[in-house]
Design an enzyme around this catalytic site. Sequence first.
Site, mmCIF file in Angstrom:
data_model
loop_
_atom_site.group_PDB
_atom_site.id
_atom_site.type_symbol
_atom_site.label_atom_id
_atom_site.label_comp_id
_atom_site.label_asym_id
_atom_site.label_seq_id
_atom_site.Cartn_x
_atom_site.Cartn_y
_atom_site.Cartn_z
ATOM 1 N N SER A 151 0.832 -1.187 0.000
ATOM 2 C CA SER A 151 0.000 0.000 0.000
ATOM 3 C C SER A 151 0.880 1.255 0.000
ATOM 4 C CB SER A 151 -0.961 -0.042 1.199
ATOM 5 O OG SER A 151 -1.904 0.989 1.160
ATOM 6 N N ASP A 184 0.480 -4.168 -4.035
ATOM 7 C CA ASP A 184 -0.644 -3.248 -4.193
ATOM 8 C C ASP A 184 -0.238 -1.824 -3.788
ATOM 9 O OD1 ASP A 184 -3.096 -3.490 -5.398
ATOM 10 O OD2 ASP A 184 -4.235 -3.739 -3.554
ATOM 11 N N HIS A 260 -7.420 -5.215 -1.279
ATOM 12 C CA HIS A 260 -6.195 -4.523 -0.893
ATOM 13 C C HIS A 260 -5.629 -5.016 0.434
ATOM 14 C CE1 HIS A 260 -3.404 -1.155 -0.974
ATOM 15 N NE2 HIS A 260 -3.799 -0.761 0.216
#
Length: 333
Positions: A151, A184, A260
């Site tokens: 992330s 991600d 996610h």
Amino acid sequence: MHTWVEPALLREELEFWSAVIHFLSVFEIGKYMASLLRIEPGISSSTRSPSVAPPKPLLIATPSAAGEFPILVFLHGYLLYNSFYSQFILHIASHGFIVVAPQLYTAAGPDTSEEIKAAAAITDWLADGLQSVLPEHVQPCLSKLGLAGHSRGGKAAFALALGLVTGGTSTSSSLKFSALMGIDPVDGMGKGKQTPPPVLTYVPRSFNLDMGVLVVGSGLGQVKRNPLFPPCAPKGVNHEDFFNECRPPAFYFVVKDYGHADMLDDDTKGIRGKATYCLCKNGKSREPMRRFVAGIVVAFMRAYLEGNAADLTAIGDGSQVPPVQLQTIDFLI
């Protein structure tokens, strides 16, 4: 009473079990027992002095067996605890890697500069400090060093590797990353809404990285869970855009029907832990996505830290079957 075993039969049995161990799937727990170590900054002990204490709290996953092992520095996602990745980093460690996961912050605004600098400081600390906090029989191989992040941590990993806030180099020490992994990765709230410092330039193949790169994306990351919250990995600043700027060698996998936060532990506690279920569009369970991400990281590091691309090739050609369905596979060689 002793049973005589013909040497030829014994040799065949040893070869069989060696083959079994060799072909253990990267998506399953590996051959090493692994354990977690929690290291706090500025605390001395019989094996650690304040002079080599880390600049940030660390969660380290390490093989328990004696040996010399490559190192992965792993950066957590936005407002998440490093402990939320315990199962993930233990899986990687079970395949013969030392994973160093710092807690970069507990509260942060949109600017990622300080966490990027903190990640650089952790990397600089490895040379003098890592051995002092590991069991004596576990040796870190400092010449085989990987960097990964999830992330916002994926953005920070790319920024560190590109030297965006560290004067054009990833660290001030002689240590050099040989593999970069973005899990991600997210560069802000959307195109034109990047958080500082912006990583994406929207110029194809513009990342000047002297190392192999792996980008993993979630198929549900750019989907809103509900109308009140934005998607956790918005289109325009997510995995697709990061891969588009990578130069060869680069590898890209997008997992269908998973979200996610689906690489996190099965049970993430506390308000922040519960929020990971509420804010992001998720798959049915976390285990398959977590096993895939850990496994593809292992395969990639074997290729770029250890020179063995067999697992990465097998996943790419379908001969090693992942626990998830992949909607995109792309290699830039």
